[in-house]
Structure formats: structure tokens, C-alpha cells
Enzyme design. Structure first.
Site, PDB file in Angstrom:
ATOM      1  N   ASP A   1       0.933  -0.937  -0.268  1.00  8.83           N
ATOM      2  CA  ASP A   1      -0.171   0.159  -0.391  1.00  8.83           C
ATOM      3  C   ASP A   1       0.227   1.093  -0.227  1.00  8.83           C
ATOM      4  O   ASP A   1       1.503   1.922   0.987  1.00  8.83           O
ATOM      5  CB  ASP A   1      -0.549  -0.171   1.476  1.00  8.83           C
ATOM      6  CG  ASP A   1      -2.139   1.588   1.779  1.00  8.83           C
ATOM      7  OD1 ASP A   1      -2.092   1.850   0.719  1.00  8.83           O
ATOM      8  OD2 ASP A   1      -2.570   1.531   2.204  1.00  8.83           O
TER       9      ASP A   1
ATOM     10  N   ARG B   1     -10.821  17.446 -14.098  1.00 13.08           N
ATOM     11  CA  ARG B   1      -9.871  16.649 -14.028  1.00 13.08           C
ATOM     12  C   ARG B   1      -9.373  17.909 -12.620  1.00 13.08           C
ATOM     13  O   ARG B   1      -8.245  17.861 -13.131  1.00 13.08           O
ATOM     14  CB  ARG B   1      -8.906  16.360 -14.714  1.00 13.08           C
ATOM     15  CG  ARG B   1      -9.885  14.775 -15.631  1.00 13.08           C
ATOM     16  CD  ARG B   1      -9.784  13.390 -14.811  1.00 13.08           C
ATOM     17  NE  ARG B   1     -10.380  12.514 -15.504  1.00 13.08           N
ATOM     18  CZ  ARG B   1     -11.821  12.351 -15.364  1.00 13.08           C
ATOM     19  NH1 ARG B   1     -12.824  13.218 -14.814  1.00 13.08           N
ATOM     20  NH2 ARG B   1     -12.179  10.740 -15.572  1.00 13.08           N
TER      21      ARG B   1
ATOM     22  N   TYR C   1      -6.865  15.672 -10.275  1.00 12.86           N
ATOM     23  CA  TYR C   1      -6.313  14.733 -11.188  1.00 12.86           C
ATOM     24  C   TYR C   1      -5.299  15.527 -12.155  1.00 12.86           C
ATOM     25  O   TYR C   1      -4.185  15.302 -12.162  1.00 12.86           O
ATOM     26  CB  TYR C   1      -7.278  14.115 -11.975  1.00 12.86           C
ATOM     27  CG  TYR C   1      -6.754  13.072 -12.436  1.00 12.86           C
ATOM     28  CD1 TYR C   1      -5.773  11.769 -12.037  1.00 12.86           C
ATOM     29  CD2 TYR C   1      -6.057  12.650 -13.714  1.00 12.86           C
ATOM     30  CE1 TYR C   1      -5.423  10.949 -12.670  1.00 12.86           C
ATOM     31  CE2 TYR C   1      -5.934  11.973 -14.809  1.00 12.86           C
ATOM     32  CZ  TYR C   1      -5.808  10.649 -13.630  1.00 12.86           C
ATOM     33  OH  TYR C   1      -4.463  10.127 -14.758  1.00 12.86           O
TER      34      TYR C   1
ATOM     35  N   LYS D   1      -1.024  15.043 -11.309  1.00 10.42           N
ATOM     36  CA  LYS D   1      -0.520  14.726 -12.365  1.00 10.42           C
ATOM     37  C   LYS D   1       1.021  15.699 -12.900  1.00 10.42           C
ATOM     38  O   LYS D   1       1.992  15.347 -13.536  1.00 10.42           O
ATOM     39  CB  LYS D   1      -1.538  14.243 -12.720  1.00 10.42           C
ATOM     40  CG  LYS D   1      -2.308  12.892 -13.216  1.00 10.42           C
ATOM     41  CD  LYS D   1      -0.747  11.753 -12.999  1.00 10.42           C
ATOM     42  CE  LYS D   1      -2.001  11.008 -12.541  1.00 10.42           C
ATOM     43  NZ  LYS D   1      -1.037   9.212 -12.085  1.00 10.42           N
TER      44      LYS D   1
ATOM     45  N   PRO E   1      -9.883  -1.538 -15.808  1.00  9.79           N
ATOM     46  CA  PRO E   1     -11.160  -1.172 -15.343  1.00  9.79           C
ATOM     47  C   PRO E   1     -11.594  -0.568 -13.994  1.00  9.79           C
ATOM     48  O   PRO E   1     -13.086   0.145 -13.955  1.00  9.79           O
ATOM     49  CB  PRO E   1     -10.708  -2.599 -13.846  1.00  9.79           C
ATOM     50  CG  PRO E   1      -9.439  -3.220 -14.522  1.00  9.79           C
ATOM     51  CD  PRO E   1      -8.520  -2.065 -15.441  1.00  9.79           C
TER      52      PRO E   1
ATOM     53  N   ARG F   1     -14.060  11.955 -27.826  1.00  8.10           N
ATOM     54  CA  ARG F   1     -12.190  13.446 -27.939  1.00  8.10           C
ATOM     55  C   ARG F   1     -11.423  12.321 -28.501  1.00  8.10           C
ATOM     56  O   ARG F   1     -10.327  13.038 -28.103  1.00  8.10           O
ATOM     57  CB  ARG F   1     -12.689  13.898 -26.598  1.00  8.10           C
ATOM     58  CG  ARG F   1     -12.482  12.421 -25.541  1.00  8.10           C
ATOM     59  CD  ARG F   1     -12.298  13.108 -24.325  1.00  8.10           C
ATOM     60  NE  ARG F   1     -11.427  12.128 -23.292  1.00  8.10           N
ATOM     61  CZ  ARG F   1     -11.510  12.576 -21.974  1.00  8.10           C
ATOM     62  NH1 ARG F   1     -12.057  13.190 -21.554  1.00  8.10           N
ATOM     63  NH2 ARG F   1     -10.793  11.595 -21.122  1.00  8.10           N
TER      64      ARG F   1
HETATM   65  P1  NAD Z   1      -6.482   0.751 -12.568  1.00  6.30           P
HETATM   66  O1  NAD Z   1      -7.477   2.536 -11.856  1.00  6.30           O
HETATM   67  O2  NAD Z   1      -7.936   0.139 -12.940  1.00  6.30           O
HETATM   68  O3  NAD Z   1      -6.130   0.020 -11.241  1.00  6.30           O
HETATM   69  C1  NAD Z   1      -5.360   0.932 -10.277  1.00  6.30           C
HETATM   70  C2  NAD Z   1      -4.725   0.004  -9.520  1.00  6.30           C
HETATM   71  O4  NAD Z   1      -3.714   0.740  -8.786  1.00  6.30           O
HETATM   72  C3  NAD Z   1      -5.736  -1.585  -9.049  1.00  6.30           C
HETATM   73  O5  NAD Z   1      -4.609  -2.210  -8.910  1.00  6.30           O
HETATM   74  C4  NAD Z   1      -5.601  -0.546  -7.134  1.00  6.30           C
HETATM   75  O6  NAD Z   1      -5.356  -1.368  -6.325  1.00  6.30           O
HETATM   76  C5  NAD Z   1      -3.974  -0.112  -7.299  1.00  6.30           C
HETATM   77  N1  NAD Z   1      -4.244   0.889  -6.049  1.00  6.30           N
HETATM   78  C6  NAD Z   1      -4.975   1.936  -5.594  1.00  6.30           C
HETATM   79  N2  NAD Z   1      -4.025   2.642  -4.933  1.00  6.30           N
HETATM   80  C7  NAD Z   1      -3.371   2.364  -4.403  1.00  6.30           C
HETATM   81  C8  NAD Z   1      -2.452   2.034  -2.837  1.00  6.30           C
HETATM   82  N3  NAD Z   1      -2.735   2.763  -2.301  1.00  6.30           N
HETATM   83  N4  NAD Z   1      -1.274   0.794  -3.325  1.00  6.30           N
HETATM   84  C9  NAD Z   1      -0.921  -0.106  -4.343  1.00  6.30           C
HETATM   85  N5  NAD Z   1      -1.909   0.237  -5.543  1.00  6.30           N
HETATM   86  C10 NAD Z   1      -2.648   0.963  -5.196  1.00  6.30           C
HETATM   87  O7  NAD Z   1      -5.945   1.198 -13.194  1.00  6.30           O
HETATM   88  P2  NAD Z   1      -5.601   2.173 -14.621  1.00  6.30           P
HETATM   89  O8  NAD Z   1      -6.796   2.962 -14.801  1.00  6.30           O
HETATM   90  O9  NAD Z   1      -4.469   1.635 -15.641  1.00  6.30           O
HETATM   91  O10 NAD Z   1      -4.197   3.071 -13.940  1.00  6.30           O
HETATM   92  C11 NAD Z   1      -3.142   3.107 -13.159  1.00  6.30           C
HETATM   93  C12 NAD Z   1      -2.694   4.414 -13.477  1.00  6.30           C
HETATM   94  O11 NAD Z   1      -1.729   5.694 -14.585  1.00  6.30           O
HETATM   95  C13 NAD Z   1      -2.786   5.586 -12.587  1.00  6.30           C
HETATM   96  O12 NAD Z   1      -2.044   6.254 -11.812  1.00  6.30           O
HETATM   97  C14 NAD Z   1      -3.646   6.442 -13.181  1.00  6.30           C
HETATM   98  O13 NAD Z   1      -4.355   8.076 -13.143  1.00  6.30           O
HETATM   99  C15 NAD Z   1      -2.989   6.533 -14.928  1.00  6.30           C
HETATM  100  N6  NAD Z   1      -3.659   6.909 -15.854  1.00  6.30           N
HETATM  101  C16 NAD Z   1      -4.521   5.820 -16.955  1.00  6.30           C
HETATM  102  C17 NAD Z   1      -5.211   6.627 -17.412  1.00  6.30           C
HETATM  103  C18 NAD Z   1      -6.138   5.738 -18.068  1.00  6.30           C
HETATM  104  O14 NAD Z   1      -7.271   5.930 -19.156  1.00  6.30           O
HETATM  105  N7  NAD Z   1      -6.654   4.483 -17.272  1.00  6.30           N
HETATM  106  C19 NAD Z   1      -4.528   7.480 -18.451  1.00  6.30           C
HETATM  107  C20 NAD Z   1      -3.703   8.542 -17.903  1.00  6.30           C
HETATM  108  C21 NAD Z   1      -3.273   7.993 -16.849  1.00  6.30           C
END
Ligand code: NAD
Length: 271
Positions: free
Chosen positions: A83, A169, A172, A176, A208, A230
């Protein structure tokens, strides 16, 4: 094949989405991957997927312990709960795990809304998960990476940051953007010690949590159509496409690249 042979990679948020795809991609290239997530329940299926794909044999002892047969020219994945919001857990992991050559800080959270929707609690949570956790991971793992002779750190930012503004956002995008600043600052301070540090800025990627966000509003089809609408490519990104960039930045192929943000958004921010 074997672009990461001999390297140890630590991935946060490896249970699903981009982190999971990246852990698998790195293992396919020969890395020893420490796949971590706060959600322990997500990790066994990652191991099972890797075992099935790689043909790694699993032996379960009478005491319930699990041993994975090692093949010298193949990667492997070791799963562990971590975590990143827990300072002691992060420090303990740095004490217990061998220092990595690759660190992929992937954990993050998307808060939906403007500044007026973002109360102090929501602000605080996003700052803690998207930025403070990354600061904490650096403090814990950077000394070991330096002692190892260097390595590559990849930080998960987003195109919603300093690159573009996206509606709803607020915190967020702010956090970021902070990730990009943090990336550049660390890259500048440790370039002389063999540490490279880059941020990746994906656009909208199937995952997910994105699925959950699209369902939350009640009209899934409309939400999906709005996200796709978009995109110049008329589709969302796939985790494997982002993992390919993570792999490049993790490997020595990117050895002349540090301190920069790598946009991977299907053209969203430029076309
Ligand atoms: P997701 O959001 O579906 O999954 C995130 C994972 O993070 C989960 O397995 C969750 O259990 C884990 N997590 C949450 N809190 C945590 C903690 N305290 N310690 C350890 N693990 C933890 O996956 P995603 O959408 O691929 O996102 C992953 C990263 O990519 C994030 O930082 C997100 O902001 C970034 N991101 C995602 C997108 C998108 O469109 N999906 C776009 C740009 C950036």
C-alpha cells in the site's frame, strides 16, 4: 526478447490496468518483476496468467508454500502486497526487497469534478496517492538504486496535467502536473549517479477503473461515446500500448532519455 534480462523491476498498482500490463511486458523481456498492489486479491490472477503464458512450473509444498521453477533465460513475477499510502509499509518493502534497477510508480486515482466538487478530503486523498506516495517511493528505493549503480524510474502522470486541460479533472490534472515536476527535479539531481527518471502521459486507456467511471453516471453507452468522441483515432488506448512505452523507458534502449514527459494519447493533445 530479453530486453530486461538481468534487471529487477518494482511495479506499484500491478493488480490491474496499465500496471498489470507493464508487469507482464517486463517479465516477457526477462525481468524479475516485483508486482505489488494494495489489492492482494488481484495478484494471484496475475501470477496465474504469467505461469500459463510462460510455462513456469508451480510446486505447492505440504505447508502451503508456493515455489515457482526458475528458468535462467526467462523473466519471473513475484507478487507482494504494498500500500503506497502506508509510509511504514513502503520503508519495510525497501528493507526487505533487493534494490531494483527499474521502478515503475503507477498507482494513482482519478477524482471526477471541478475545484468546486473537490473538498479538502478529496484534495488530500489525490495529493497523497498521486504525489506523496511517489515521493515516498523515491525516498525508500532511490538510495538502493544509486548503490546498485543506477537505474530507470518511470512515473505515471497523464496527458491531463501540464500537457492539456481536461474538464472535470481538477485535482487529477493538478497532481499529475506535480508528477511531471517531481520527475524533472529528481532527474536533474541524480543524473550524475546513473539514475534516469521519466514521466509517461497517457490519454484515455481501457482499464477496470475507467469502466467503473463510465458506469457510475448511469448511462454507460453515452459515457463511453463521450470518451471515444474526443479521440482522433476514434478509440481508447489499450494498457498493452502504454506498457510498450514503459518497457522502452525501463530498458537501456532509452539510455539517453531522462527528465522528460512522454505523451502517449492517440493524438488527443496534438491533432
Ligand atoms: P486502475 O485505476 O484500473 O487500477 C489501479 C490499481 O491501483 C488497482 O489495482 C488498485 O488496487 C491500485 N491501487 C490503488 N491504490 C493503491 C495503493 N494505495 N497502493 C498500491 N496500489 C494501489 O488502473 P489504470 O486505469 O491503468 O491506472 C493506473 C495509473 O495510470 C493511475 O496512476 C492512473 O492515474 C494512470 N492513468 C490512467 C489512464 C486511463 O485512462 N486508464 C490515463 C492516464 C493515466
Amino acid at each position: 526478447m530479453n530486453r530486461l534480462l538481468g534487471k529487477r523491476a518494482l511495479v506499484t498498482a500491478a493488480g490491474q490496468g496499465i500496471g498489470r500490463a507493464s508487469a507482464l511486458a517486463m517479465a516477457r523481456e526477462g525481468a524479475e518483476v516485483w508486482a505489488t498492489d494494495v489489492d492482494e486479491a488481484a495478484l494471484p490472477s496475475l501470477l496465474a496468467e504469467w505461469e500459463a503464458e510462460s510455462g513456469t512450473a508451480r510446486a505447492t509444498g505440504t505447508d502451503g508454500s508456493v515455489t515457482l521453477a526458475l528458468q535462467p533465460d526467462k523473466g519471473r513475477i513475484v507478487a507482494r502486497r504494498l500500500d503506497v499510502l502506508d509510509p511504514e509499509a513502503v520503508r519495510a518493502a525497501a528493507r526487505e526487497l533487493p534494490a531494483p534497477q527499474v521502478l515503475f510508480n503507477c498507482a494513482g486515482h482519478v477524482h471526477h469534478g471541478t475545484i468546486l466538487d473537490c473538498d479538502e478530503e478529496a484534495w488530500d486523498f489525490s495529493v497523497r496517492l498521486n504525489m506523496t506516495a511517489m515521493y515516498r517511493m523515491y525516498r525508500a528505493f532511490l538510495p538502493g538504486m544509486i548503490a546498485n549503480g543506477g537505474g530507470s524510474i518511470v512515473n505515471m502522470a497523464s496527458v491531463a496535467s501540464t500537457v492539456i486541460a481536461a474538464p472535470n479533472r481538477f485535482v487529477y490534472g493538478a497532481t499529475k502536473a506535480g508528477v511531471i515536476g517531481l520527475t524533472k527535479a529528481v532527474a536533474a539531481d541524480f543524473v550524475g549517479q546513473g539514475i534516469r527518471c521519466n514521466a509517461i502521459c497517457p490519454g484515455t486507456v481501457e482499464s477496470p477503473s475507467l469502466e467503473q467511471r463510465m458506469r457510475r453516471g448511469g448511462d454507460y453507452d453515452a459515457a463511453r461515446a463521450a470518451f471515444i468522441g474526443r479521440q482522433p483515432m476514434n478509440r481508447l488506448g489499450r494498457p498493452e500500448e502504454i506498457a510498450a512505452l514503459v518497457l522502452y523507458l525501463a530498458s537501456d534502449e532509452s539510455s539517453y532519455t531522462t527528465g522528460t514527459e512522454h505523451v502517449i494519447d492517440g493524438g488527443w493533445s496534438n491533432l
